[in-house]
Each structure stands twice: as C-alpha cells, then as structure tokens.
Scaffold this motif. Structure first.
Motif, PDB file in Angstrom:
ATOM      1  N   ASP A  11       0.588  -1.136  -0.087  1.00  0.00           N
ATOM      2  CA  ASP A  11       0.069  -0.043   0.065  1.00  0.00           C
ATOM      3  C   ASP A  11       1.028   1.231  -0.114  1.00  0.00           C
ATOM      4  O   ASP A  11       0.559   2.242  -0.554  1.00  0.00           O
ATOM      5  CB  ASP A  11      -1.015   0.170   1.120  1.00  0.00           C
ATOM      6  CG  ASP A  11      -2.170  -0.890   1.068  1.00  0.00           C
ATOM      7  OD1 ASP A  11      -2.518  -1.418  -0.147  1.00  0.00           O
ATOM      8  OD2 ASP A  11      -2.678  -1.222   2.010  1.00  0.00           O
ATOM      9  N   GLY A  44      -7.677   1.523  -3.524  1.00  0.00           N
ATOM     10  CA  GLY A  44      -8.730   1.409  -2.540  1.00  0.00           C
ATOM     11  C   GLY A  44      -9.637   2.604  -2.345  1.00  0.00           C
ATOM     12  O   GLY A  44     -10.175   2.801  -1.335  1.00  0.00           O
ATOM     13  N   ARG A  83     -10.198   2.999   3.627  1.00  0.00           N
ATOM     14  CA  ARG A  83     -10.293   2.349   2.410  1.00  0.00           C
ATOM     15  C   ARG A  83     -11.903   2.721   1.849  1.00  0.00           C
ATOM     16  O   ARG A  83     -12.785   2.685   2.406  1.00  0.00           O
ATOM     17  CB  ARG A  83     -10.286   0.645   2.455  1.00  0.00           C
ATOM     18  CG  ARG A  83     -10.296  -0.029   1.079  1.00  0.00           C
ATOM     19  CD  ARG A  83     -10.527  -1.403   1.326  1.00  0.00           C
ATOM     20  NE  ARG A  83      -9.064  -1.982   1.897  1.00  0.00           N
ATOM     21  CZ  ARG A  83      -8.133  -2.375   1.281  1.00  0.00           C
ATOM     22  NH1 ARG A  83      -8.149  -2.243  -0.276  1.00  0.00           N
ATOM     23  NH2 ARG A  83      -6.963  -2.873   1.722  1.00  0.00           N
TER      24      ARG A  83
END
Length: 664
Positions: A539, A631, A656
């Motif tokens: 991420d 996301g 998210r």
C-alpha cells in the motif's frame, strides 16, 4: 524595401512569437525584417544575424551583452530595443519599428543640406549619442544609414553597441578594416580602440557630409581612406561649398581633430556647441546659400569690382541699382573684367576720397578691436586655465577604480558613497551616479562622490515550483532573471526533472542581477521495506504511484507475511508508474494455502487506514487509475481548467473506499 530575392524567413514565426512579414534591408552583419509580435499585437523590426556570425559563440555572447546595454537606453531619439532571442540557428534582436527612411536616403535625394537644416538634424542625433555616453555606451558606427527619419520627421539613432560586438569577435577578415571606414577616428585605425570621443569624430564627419554631400576622405580602397584619416586633416566644409559660415567650419574642425583631447569630450558637449552655432545663424541662410550655389559657379563669388560708380558720398550706384559700400556681388563665369587699363568715367575726387577714407578708418577700428578681444581672451584663459575641471560624462558606467584614477588624474578628490544604489542602466559594481553630476564644473581639489550600482531594481521572483526545469528557466528569463546554481534532490511529490523549490522563494523581491537558484527533483526514492508487513509495504508503494507486483516465497527463519526482498533496492530513484516487486514470506501448508497461518495480518474492515496516493501532476485518467487501484474512489471538482491534476483533498491517510476530490 528590399524584395528582390525570395527570403526563406518571410512567413516564419521566430521563438513562437514573432511572425516575419517582409524584408526591409540586408547589411554586412544582419538582415532586417518587419515582423508582427503575436503576443503583444504590435509591429516590430527584427534584426537577424547572418549565419556566419551566429555560429561564432564569442560574437553571440558579446552581441547579447551589448543588446542588454542598449535595451537599457530610454530616449526619444534612440531606436528602442525590446528583446533579444535565439531560435535554432537564428540569433536576433527585436526593435522598435520606425516607418520612414534613413538619413542616407534623405541625403541622396537632396545631395546636401543647408547649414541650418544640417545642424537641426545633428541635434537629435547628438542627443541620442549623449544619452548613450551618459550610460557608458559607445556607438562606434555613426553614419547616415544608422539614423532613421520617421514619417513625422523625428530622427532616431539605431544599432547602439553592435559594432563593438563585431570588432570584439574572434573572427578575422584578412585585408579588411571592420567598420564603416569613412567615419573611423584615427585612434580606431591605429589602435583599434574607441571611446565617446570616437563617436564625436564620426559625428563631425557626418556633419561635413550633410553640408557638402560627400565624405572628406575618399580613396580607391578602404585602406587608402583609413590612411587619410590618420595622415590628413578634414578640410573645412566651405572649401567645397563656398559661403558656409566660419563658425560651422569651426564645428567640423574641432570635432574631427586628430587629437581626441582637442575634440568635444562627448556628444553632449558637441551638442551644446552645435546648438549655440545654430542659434546664431542668420535667418534665411539656407535659402540664400542654395540660390547662390544653384545660380552661379562656386568660383565666381568675388568682391564686386568698381567699374563706374556714380556716388552721392554714401551709396555707390551700379547699373541703376544702389549697393552699400563694401558689398559683394555674384558674377557669372566670364563676368570678371579683363586685366589691363580701362577708361573710367570721370567722378568727383573729393566724394570718392571720403568714401575710401571712411572705409579705411572703419576697417582699422575693426582690426584693433579684434586684436584687443583676442589678447583679452588669451589673458583670461591664461589666468583660469588649469584651475577648473569638469566631471567627465564617461565616469558613469566605469568601475570604481577606473573612475577614481580618471578623476584623480584631473586633480579632483574622490570619495565613495557608503550606500550603493539600484540602477536599471548600469551593471552591478560600476559607478551608477556621481555627486556632483557629470558635466559639472569644479575647481582643482574639489571632491566628487561615486555611488556604486547594486544592479537593477528588485522585482518579485515568479512561482515556477512544479514546472519542468526548461519551462522554469524560460519563465525566469522572460521576467529578466538568470538561473544560478541548480541542485538536485529526491522528492516524493514532485515529478522527476521538475522544480521542487527556488532560492529565493517565489514572491520574494530580488534584483534581476542576482541569479535565482533551483532545486530540481530527482524523482522519488525507493524506501526500505524488508521486514515490514507485506500488505502495508504494497500500500505504501501504491500511494507513491508505483506499479506493485507481489511474489510469494518461503523462509522458515523469518515471520510469515513479511517482506523478504524488494526490487529495486532501497535508495534507488524511481518515477511514477515504475514497476516494483516485493517478495513476501509464506509458510508451508499441510492442507493447502487456505489453511495456512500466514502470521500477523493488518487489521481489516471499512475503518482500515490506507495511504492516499499523491496524484498532483498526473492526467485525470492516470489519477483515477492510481486512486482506484489503491482502494479509493475519485471525484473531479467543479473547476477543471486543464488536463492535469493541480490539487487533491484529502492528503495523507484515509479509510479504504474514501472519496478523494481532485481538480485541475
């Protein structure tokens, strides 16, 4: 207008701004065009250097320096310089367009000018040169071709400083004296040096040419003409055009002295002398001189002989017309009485003797008065010479050390002001002004204070952060600044080769003579991720805009779901959309991967905080792909002024599925 040859530049747009419309003229150094400034919607003149000069780096550098100095001149009789640019192989100057003709055209049409007309034209020319001399500039190429006569009759001088750029170039031309040889001062021929007094010499030659219609020195070769400038004095204009006033002869003689110290010390001093003589000319002198020269041969202007006067003791009468005693008369060629005896009608002896006696007495008194005036003037000069000096006009623009030496050589005391001053005309470190001002008359030993230039007035540094280095450099130069030191640094938010910051910062005030430093992005630096949670590491990389590929491997000595290796390694410079690979640890599974314990995992759910990718500078399509793959959802703000994202909200981390608003 020169349109005899098709010109490949006509119709082109130089530097994306100046559309070439037609060719005006072609000279030894450049071709001049009429052009349209598309940005400001105005007509300009473009002077494009010839290719062999534009290929000479030393010449181009000097040409640009001189163009900057000339652009600083602001005077109604100087052709304004707007811009200097380079477009590929074309080095060019953008100038004020002056519709009209040159002084050469006017002289060709009228052959020569009367003394009043000539002095009237010389005054704006000398005023323009004087402004240059005050700014420390020397023209070096004063001639009729460089004087433009506008449609309203206003005279403007062009091409300041360009001759210097050419003669200072490393280029050589065997057997050719560079410059307009007909106007070269002796010191230019002998030593190749020129100062403001060389311009005065050329202006004196120009005045001679206006009065006579020809140059004083002529020869079969340029070398022969140059030899005459060094070895022969300029004759008085009245030798070619009888009847010109002696004070006009004196102007030409003084301005063209072989000794520069004997000339007016700059164009301003010459202008004062020209104006004084012009104000003293009798009314109608141009017309009377033109009639005299048009109607009779120049050699026939002689004192009137006395064939047979009939006198009343006050006025002599010839052919029925009364003429005052001592007058002159213009005779046609062949009208001179032959030598030898002739019979004159009888006249009363007493009356004639009285006329001759009166004339003789008058001339004796005039002669005595003239001698007395000369003696008195010499005595006054002898008493005061050496006691007074003038602050030279050439001091402004000199280095402080040169100015000090010059003034001390004249017996003046020199002080340097504590405070430096800004000047848009004088370069940093040179003398910007003096107190008292140039031209002021001082006694020996009196003090002159020099004030050093701090350069041009400060202005706001433009905001170039986020622009490419080339675009930022162009913006700064358009605002008059130069680019100084360029440093490179990593940045997680600014694309590679774009500006991270400037020194000084945007909006700060700084003189354009001081360079602006740039910090340019090397792009992003790959972080160290080995040992971190695999999902967190992926991420983080996606938030940087990188394309992440995750591979699984097993290492029993390491915790499961941690990063075992990364490619590229930590510290490597990366750019957005670069592919990076993470190798994440896993365990052997007895009944398949779905029953494996992969070790500690990141918390899940809708409240999970993820890093938001920075998408500023990307296209809207690229931004959407980066956000959705990380996301998040993307919303475009109501104002969309361009094709790229210039702002986003929020930044940092968010749950998210959050909406990220972008605008451009």
């Amino acid at each position: 207008m020169d349109t005899t040859v098709a010109d490949p530049l006509v119709g082109q747009v130089l530097d994306g701004r100046y559309r070439i419309e037609s060719r005006i003229a072609r000279g030894g150094m450049a071709t001049v065009y009429v052009a349209r400034d598309i940005r400001l919607d105005r007509t300009v003149a473009i002077k494009v250097m010839h290719a062999h000069l534009a290929a000479d780096d030393d010449f181009v550098r000097r040409f640009i320096d001189e163009a900057k100095a000339a652009a600083a001149l602001s005077h109604p009789n100087v052709v304004a310089v707007y811009d200097q640019r380079t477009d590929g192989e074309h080095v060019f100057l953008v100038m004020e367009y002056v519709p009209g003709r040159t002084l050469r055209d006017l002289l060709s049409e009228r052959e020569r000018l009367g003394p009043r007309a000539a002095l009237e034209i010389m005054q704006p020319v000398l005023a323009a040169l004087g402004a240059a001399h005050r700014a420390g500039l020397v023209h070096r190429d004063v001639k009729p071709e460089n004087v433009l006569i506008a449609e309203d009759g206003q005279a403007k001088v062009a091409d300041f400083g360009l001759a210097r750029a050419e003669t200072a170039s490393k280029m050589t031309r065997t057997g050719v004296i560079i410059g307009t040889v007909g106007y070269l001062a002796p010191e230019q021929v002998l030593a190749g040096r020129a100062d403001v007094r060389s311009d005065v010499y050329a202006a004196g030659i120009l005045l001679y040419e206006l009065l006579t219609g020809e140059l004083p020195h002529r020869g079969d070769t340029p070398l022969a003409v140059a030899y005459k400038h060094v070895n022969e004095v300029v004759p008085p204009p009245s030798a070619a055009v009888p009847g010109l006033p002696p004070q006009v002869d004196a102007l030409v003689s003084r301005a063209t002295s072989h000794d520069p110290a004997q000339r007016p010390q700059d164009a301003n001093a010459f202008l004062a002398a020209v104006a004084e003589v012009a104000n003293g000319l009798p009314p109608g002198i141009d017309e009377r001189l033109a009639d005299q020269l048009d109607g009779h041969n120049a050699t026939s202007v002689l004192p009137t002989p006395a064939p047979a006067p009939v006198s009343d003791g006050r006025t002599a009468v010839y052919d029925g017309a009364a003429i005052p005693p001592g007058a002159t008369r213009t005779m046609a060629p062949g009208g001179i009485p032959p030598a030898g005896p002739h019979t004159a009608p009888p006249r009363p002896r007493g009356a004639g003797d009285r006329v001759i006696g009166a004339l003789t007495g008058r001339y004796v008194l005039i002669a005595i008065g003239t001698i007395a005036a000369v003696v008195l003037g010499w005595a006054v000069w002898y008493q005061v010479s050496g006691q007074y000096e003038h602050v030279p006009n050439t001091i402004v623009g000199m280095t402080v050390s040169d100015a000090r030496s010059t003034l001390q050589g004249k017996g003046l005391t020199v002080q340097v002001g504590r405070q430096k001053v800004y000047s848009d005309r004088v370069s940093k470190g040179r003398v910007a002004r003096t107190d008292p001002a140039p031209g002021t008359r001082l006694t020996q030993g009196q003090a002159v204070t020099l004030y050093e230039s701090k350069g041009r007035e400060p202005k706001r540094v433009p905001d170039v952060v986020g622009k490419s280095q080339s675009e930022a450099t162009r913006t700064l130069r358009d605002e008059g600044f130069t680019v100084g030191q360029v440093r490179r640094a990593s940045s997680q938010s600014v694309p590679k080769d774009h500006v991270v910051s400037t020194s000084p910062r945007a909006g700060d005030m700084q003189s354009p003579d001081e360079p602006v430093g740039l910090v340019v992005s090397n792009g992003m630096t790959m972080p160290s991720l080995v040992g971190q949670n695999g999902e967190d590491a992926a991420d983080q990389l996606r938030g940087m805009g990188l394309d992440v590929k995750v591979e699984k491997s097993k290492d029993g000595s390491r915790p499961p779901n941690t990063v075992l290796s990364q490619n590229p390694p930590a510290g490597t410079a990366v750019s957005r959309d670069d592919r990076v690979t993470l190798v994440v640890n896993k365990k052997d599974c007895l009944f398949g991967d779905f029953l494996c314990d992969e070790g500690p995992r990141r918390g899940g759910g809708d409240d999970e905080q993820l890093p938001i990718p920075t998408v500023i500078g990307r296209t809207f399509g690229e931004a959407r792909q980066a956000l959705e793959s990380s996301g998040f959802r993307m919303r475009v703000g109501s104002r969309r002024l361009g094709d790229r994202v210039i702002g986003q909200n929020p930044l940092g981390n968010a749950p998210r599925g959050s909406v990220v608003t972008v605008w451009g």
